[in-house]
Design an enzyme around this catalytic site. Structure first.
Site: not given
Length: 512
Positions: A56, A83-84, A171, A173, A225-227, A229-231, A368
């Site tokens: 942070g 870190c923080y 870090h 990550e 939407s056809g993408g 995510d929504s599918a 994603k």
């Protein structure tokens, strides 16, 4: 997922907090990010096997600095402070944190001091790590051993095996830290003893149960939407409630070339989904007339989506729930308690306050690449799983300034060329997302011996795993040359093509 194998990540506002979650999940360990001031009861209810404290921007010794409950350092759970998070651990356990004379930003050499270090086990010394701090620890708390140093940081890593407390100034990550993945694995498996039992099969099973519990016998509508995510969201909800789900595809007039037809071809009457198409292009363009500010565009589009859904839902059984393909990066970029708003995603910050729907967002904790894996397991065809990400506001945020039909048509033609040429080149799907942008600027050119003053088209192509960070794609000159020639020759009104070589950060993937 076992209830005994979860990791709790406390977010202190670090820019890489979401990447910590990604690294944990890559090891098939379930985790969730929560605000730093979560209550002891909430921690007990979550029942973590281990806790990670993020980085942070604050200084622990300043008034109002983010703090957490002391129970975290009681020894009840293994804790890794990054870190923080490490500095806060030291501060609360009576060590000393102070301003550094020489700050460390960037990749540094880390020297490991302790061969018996559990956290730094199997890491060669020195190793490259990413540092990003202006404070340092001159004196660690009692009974902590220093396990690593760097040029300007005498206390770059500490351990207390007795209390199960571990801290690192770098870090792990980020990809810049060579030993990062090993550090996280050591903490999860060697120190916390967690079993890697989280996978997309268990996610699907648990999510379907939760959807069934949330929606029950009521109706739901999904903005398809056809993408991907929504599918995927639609398939999960359909698996839970069956025909009580109606998918509504809104053609808002801001889609890519021939996209509306392609979406209906892909989904209508297929995959068990009931899909209804709504033509609303004229309506959206009328609401966007004269609007230049990108945040206003997003919010107008978000509001109009909901208004249309509410009207359409009344025709199909009074849908009470709205299903959205919201992902974790959408929530992070739209602003949370500890994260600055980068841009409002229409499905997060763009929703109207008086919305009558209750939200069902089964993917809101996923990235994603995880969504794509869920899609494959649910039987989504590969060409849909790997479909190019496309923002909900569509080309409205790829046309800089006011949106109208002429500018949209110009961009659609240029964008179709970009997508066709890069797809032909990118046989191994290494380029994550690519598209054209209309910046709204003009340039002087020479075409057919005459002077021209026409529009500029920008080309954007990036590689990414999760959408949170991205690197611009080093496309071959031959591909860029072909794209440029085709756009200038085939798209009326364009005389110059430029290539965007900005990574994320500092840029975002979209221009607005």
């Amino acid at each position: 997922m076992s209830e005994k194998n979860k990791v709790l990540i406390l977010d202190f506002g670090g820019q890489y907090s979401q990447l910590i979650a990604r690294r944990v999940r890559e090891n098939k360990v379930y985790c969730e990010i929560k605000p730093y001031d979560i209550s002891p009861q909430e921690i007990e209810d979550f029942n973590p096997k281990a806790i990670i404290l993020s980085g942070g921007p604050a200084s622990v010794y300043k008034e109002g600095a983010p703090d957490c409950n002391n129970i975290i350092f009681s020894g009840k759970w293994p804790v890794l402070g990054i870190c923080y998070g490490m500095q806060l651990m030291v501060h609360k356990l009576k060590g000393k944190v102070q301003r550094a004379e020489s700050r460390e930003y960037g990749v540094m050499d880390l020297k490991i001091l302790q061969e018996q270090s559990k956290l730094l086990k199997d890491i060669s010394s020195p190793t490259k790590v990413l540092m990003s701090h202006s404070d340092f620890i001159p004196i660690p708390p009692a009974n902590f051993k220093v396990t690593a140093t760097s040029k300007n940081t005498p206390t770059a890593a500490i351990e207390s095996d007795e209390k199960q407390l571990y801290g690192i100034q770098f870090h792990p990550e980020v990809v810049h830290s060579e030993c990062g993945k090993t550090v996280i694995k050591n903490f999860l498996f060697e120190i916390a003893g967690i079993l890697p039992d989280w996978n997309m099969d268990s996610f699907i099973e648990e999510t379907v149960k939760n959807i069934s519990k949330q929606i029950g016998n009521k109706k739901a509508v999904c903005g398809l939407s056809g993408g991907v995510d929504s599918a995927v969201a639609a398939l999960l909800v359909h698996k839970a409630i069956g025909d009580n789900l109606t998918c509504i595809f809104v053609d808002h007039g801001l889609l890519r070339l021939n996209e509306a037809e392609e979406v209906m071809e892909a989904f209508e009457g297929k995959l068990g989904l009931n899909v209804i198409k709504v033509d609303a292009g004229e309506h959206f363009l009328s609401r966007l007339k004269g609007v230049i500010d990108p945040e206003r565009k997003r919010k107008i589009i978000g509001n109009e989506f909901i208004n249309i859904f509410e009207k359409e839902a009344a025709k199909y059984g009074e849908g009470e729930f709205l299903v959205q393909g919201t992902l974790y990066p959408d929530i992070v970029e739209s602003g949370t308690k500890t994260a600055t708003t980068i841009k409002t995603h229409h499905n997060v910050g763009g929703l109207p306050e008086d919305m009558t729907f209750k939200l069902c967002e089964p993917l809101k904790e996923l990235f994603k690449d995880e969504v794509r894996e869920v899609g494959r397991k649910l039987g989504l065809p590969e060409h849909l799983v790997n479909r190019q990400p496309f923002p909900g506001p569509g080309m409205a945020i790829r046309v800089m300034g006011e949106v109208n039909e002429d500018r949209l048509n110009l961009l659609r033609k240029a964008d179709a060329i970009v997508r066709k040429e890069i797809k032909a080149y990118d046989k191994e799907n290494k380029v994550w997302q690519y598209f054209a942008v209309l910046p709204g600027s003009y340039s002087v050119g020479v075409m057919g011996d005459d002077r021209t003053y026409q529009q500029v088209v920008a080309v954007r192509a990036v590689g990414s795993e999760d959408g949170m960070t991205a690197s611009w794609s080093h496309l071959p000159y031959e591909v860029l040359d072909k794209i440029s020639q085709r756009i200038v020759n085939e798209v009326d009104g364009v005389n110059r093509v430029v290539y965007d070589i900005t990574s994320k950060p500092p840029g975002t993937i979209e221009w607005e």
